[in-house]
Design a protein around this motif. Structure first.
Motif, PDB file in Angstrom:
ATOM      1  N   TYR A 138       0.786  -1.235   0.000  1.00 25.78           N
ATOM      2  CA  TYR A 138       0.000   0.000   0.000  1.00 25.78           C
ATOM      3  C   TYR A 138       0.819   1.287   0.000  1.00 25.78           C
ATOM      4  O   TYR A 138       0.242   2.381  -0.076  1.00 25.78           O
ATOM      5  CB  TYR A 138      -0.971   0.016   1.183  1.00 25.78           C
ATOM      6  N   SER A 139       2.132   1.222   0.074  1.00 25.69           N
ATOM      7  CA  SER A 139       2.922   2.460   0.082  1.00 25.69           C
ATOM      8  C   SER A 139       4.328   2.187  -0.441  1.00 25.69           C
ATOM      9  O   SER A 139       4.749   1.043  -0.584  1.00 25.69           O
ATOM     10  CB  SER A 139       3.006   3.054   1.498  1.00 25.69           C
ATOM     11  N   GLY A 140       5.058   3.283  -0.707  1.00 24.14           N
ATOM     12  CA  GLY A 140       6.451   3.171  -1.108  1.00 24.14           C
ATOM     13  C   GLY A 140       6.623   2.764  -2.562  1.00 24.14           C
ATOM     14  O   GLY A 140       5.671   2.702  -3.347  1.00 24.14           O
ATOM     15  N   GLY A 141       7.861   2.510  -2.921  1.00 23.45           N
ATOM     16  CA  GLY A 141       8.189   2.082  -4.273  1.00 23.45           C
ATOM     17  C   GLY A 141       9.268   1.026  -4.208  1.00 23.45           C
ATOM     18  O   GLY A 141       9.365   0.284  -3.226  1.00 23.45           O
ATOM     19  N   ASN A 142      10.116   0.981  -5.227  1.00 24.02           N
ATOM     20  CA  ASN A 142      11.182  -0.021  -5.217  1.00 24.02           C
ATOM     21  C   ASN A 142      12.417   0.473  -4.465  1.00 24.02           C
ATOM     22  O   ASN A 142      13.529   0.000  -4.692  1.00 24.02           O
ATOM     23  CB  ASN A 142      11.552  -0.433  -6.645  1.00 24.02           C
ATOM     24  N   ASN A 143      12.198   1.436  -3.558  1.00 26.38           N
ATOM     25  CA  ASN A 143      13.253   1.842  -2.636  1.00 26.38           C
ATOM     26  C   ASN A 143      13.244   0.968  -1.382  1.00 26.38           C
ATOM     27  O   ASN A 143      14.029   1.183  -0.457  1.00 26.38           O
ATOM     28  CB  ASN A 143      13.096   3.310  -2.230  1.00 26.38           C
ATOM     29  N   ALA A 144      12.334   0.024  -1.331  1.00 25.55           N
ATOM     30  CA  ALA A 144      12.252  -0.901  -0.195  1.00 25.55           C
ATOM     31  C   ALA A 144      12.482  -2.313  -0.707  1.00 25.55           C
ATOM     32  O   ALA A 144      12.503  -2.557  -1.908  1.00 25.55           O
ATOM     33  CB  ALA A 144      10.883  -0.792   0.471  1.00 25.55           C
ATOM     34  N   GLY A 184      -1.309  -1.412  -4.507  1.00 24.02           N
ATOM     35  CA  GLY A 184      -2.358  -0.443  -4.286  1.00 24.02           C
ATOM     36  C   GLY A 184      -2.033   0.930  -4.844  1.00 24.02           C
ATOM     37  O   GLY A 184      -0.926   1.199  -5.324  1.00 24.02           O
ATOM     38  N   ASN A 185      -3.007   1.815  -4.741  1.00 23.85           N
ATOM     39  CA  ASN A 185      -2.872   3.164  -5.282  1.00 23.85           C
ATOM     40  C   ASN A 185      -1.821   3.997  -4.564  1.00 23.85           C
ATOM     41  O   ASN A 185      -1.327   4.992  -5.108  1.00 23.85           O
ATOM     42  CB  ASN A 185      -4.209   3.898  -5.226  1.00 23.85           C
ATOM     43  N   GLY A 186      -1.438   3.622  -3.342  1.00 25.37           N
ATOM     44  CA  GLY A 186      -0.458   4.388  -2.590  1.00 25.37           C
ATOM     45  C   GLY A 186       0.978   4.117  -2.995  1.00 25.37           C
ATOM     46  O   GLY A 186       1.899   4.781  -2.509  1.00 25.37           O
ATOM     47  N   VAL A 187       1.195   3.158  -3.870  1.00 22.47           N
ATOM     48  CA  VAL A 187       2.533   2.782  -4.318  1.00 22.47           C
ATOM     49  C   VAL A 187       2.902   3.597  -5.558  1.00 22.47           C
ATOM     50  O   VAL A 187       2.048   3.933  -6.378  1.00 22.47           O
ATOM     51  CB  VAL A 187       2.588   1.274  -4.644  1.00 22.47           C
ATOM     52  N   VAL A 188       4.181   3.931  -5.692  1.00 26.43           N
ATOM     53  CA  VAL A 188       4.683   4.497  -6.948  1.00 26.43           C
ATOM     54  C   VAL A 188       5.453   3.395  -7.666  1.00 26.43           C
ATOM     55  O   VAL A 188       6.307   2.726  -7.079  1.00 26.43           O
ATOM     56  CB  VAL A 188       5.554   5.751  -6.714  1.00 26.43           C
TER      57      VAL A 188
END
Length: 427
Positions: free
Chosen positions: A33-39, A68-72
């Motif tokens: 639900y959050s973050g991007g491929n920085n995790a 989800g929509n909260g991810v970039v």
């Protein structure tokens, strides 16, 4: 069946994927639900290691994995991960992608890297993967969403509009080459056919699933203390990985969340810049780093290591309404005669026992330690709490007292099966 949120209670890299993985085939949907491929999540299943950066860890389980929509979303990374998993025999055909998720465009990555270099000693310590600039465009209402890929004319217009100002900044401030909007649009559109079958109204699908009694797990990236609102700002991520972010990042209401599982490493690590009161800059810190394999899943950067800090974890448990804590990497502490645990901070001559709200206080905080007896026995084969050495049991119970939340699971090794469950995370 409940909605369960899995969050990090420290500065990330706690092992959230392992906890999610424990729910296994009981999970119907796993939602990033959050973050991007920085995790990143590292999972070990049947002796095989899987490093995931953008895909939810539920991709390895029978349920439906959801972005989800909260991810970039970096489309190149997304399909590279999918192709790598498919090559290893993992079925990724169930993956669902929110139409409202934003895209990390090539120019976001360029801006991320040149901005960090420009900041010099004031750098934030980003991964340079364009996550922050993509979120900035989202808030500035000039972002590009997954659904825009399905309309070529709209996409080209949006890319061109986004680059009008950005090219001025790149050329005149950072002395970089201007970026060709047509080339960017062509690159993004090259993924359109692969994206199209995945795109869904994720919010509607998840709410329908919860109404039907399905088990939905919301999997956060990063951690509470990297939250853009509640973390050690400005040394934070650009999104809301806290439990409440599961609602905005997926489209479900807070009344759909029944359990909040906080993940805490048995010691503490951090990647990037920012305050870290219990950080060790000595042989113990290096020993933790080597024994724990503390190098970023996504970046490969060595993680900063320190002793367990209950003030950090207790704050996260309180602010997120954590119901259960899953303690990971307990086995890494094997071999220390005494294990320090922080019980407070000395700040300007005063002892405080709760995590400060003022950044200046966190920067100045000096840890006050209590020393607990260690153990030398190999605990990696333990599957019940009673099989742990008495001093190891005492360590866990003392942490439980200090964080003021029950510990329901313990990781004693990297494998999926190397877990002790004290309480079921579903019932």
């Amino acid at each position: 069946m409940p909605g369960i949120v899995v969050i990090g209670t420290q500065w990330g890299d706690e092992g959230k994927g392992k906890a999610t993985d424990q729910l296994g085939d009981r999970v119907d949907y796993t939602v990033r639900y959050s973050g991007g491929n920085n995790a990143g999540h590292t999972l070990v299943v049947n002796g095989e290691k899987y490093a995931l950066h953008l895909l939810p860890s539920g991709i390895l389980n029978p349920g439906v994995p959801v972005i989800g929509n909260g991810v970039v979303v970096d489309l190149e990374v997304l399909f590279s991960e999918i192709d790598a998993l498919e090559a290893r025999g993992v079925d990724t055909s169930k993956l669902v992608l929110s139409a409202n998720a934003h895209i990390i465009a090539p120019y976001h990555k360029v801006l991320d890297k040149v901005t960090e270099r420009f900041l010099g000693k004031r750098k934030i310590g980003t991964t340079g993967r364009g996550v922050g600039p993509a979120y900035a465009d989202k808030i500035n209402r000039v972002g590009i969403r997954i659904q825009d890929l399905l309309d070529e004319d709209l996409l080209r217009d949006k890319v061109e509009a986004a680059l009008v100002q950005k090219n001025q900044v790149l050329v005149k401030i950072y002395n970089q080459m201007a970026i060709d909007p047509a080339e960017v649009a062509d690159e993004l559109l090259s993924y359109a056919d692969r994206v199209r079958p995945m795109v869904r109204d994720v919010a509607r699908e998840l709410n329908d699933a919860l109404d039907a009694g399905r088990l939905v797990v919301f999997e956060g990236a990063q951690a509470h203390h990297l939250d853009v609102d509640h973390g050690t700002y400005p040394y934070v991520t650009s999104s809301n990985p806290i439990a409440a972010g599961a609602c905005t990042g997926s489209g479900v209401g807070p009344n759909r969340l029944d359990r909040i599982v906080g993940i805490a490493k048995a010691y503490t690590t951090r990647v990037g810049e920012g305050p870290f009161p219990t950080e060790l800059l000595d042989e113990d810190g290096e020993r933790l780093r080597v024994a724990g394999g503390e190098f970023g899943t996504t970046t490969g950067r060595p993680r900063r290591c320190g002793w367990f800090d209950p003030l950090v974890v207790e704050a996260a448990c309180t602010y997120n309404g954590v119901t259960d804590v899953f303690l990971t990497k307990l086995d890494i502490l094997t071999g220390w005669d005494k294990i320090p645990v922080c019980t407070g901070y000395e700040i300007d001559g005063q002892i405080v026992s709760t995590y400060p709200v003022m950044m200046d206080d966190i920067v100045k905080a000096q840890p006050v330690y209590e020393f607990l007896d260690g153990w030398t026995e190999d605990i990696s084969g333990a599957r019940t709490f009673e099989e742990l050495p008495p001093t190891c049991q005492a360590y866990v119970r003392r942490l439980e007292e200090l964080i003021r939340c029950r510990i329901s699971g313990i990781g004693v090794g990297p494998g999926r099966e190397q877990v002790i469950m004290l309480h079921d995370l579903i019932d």
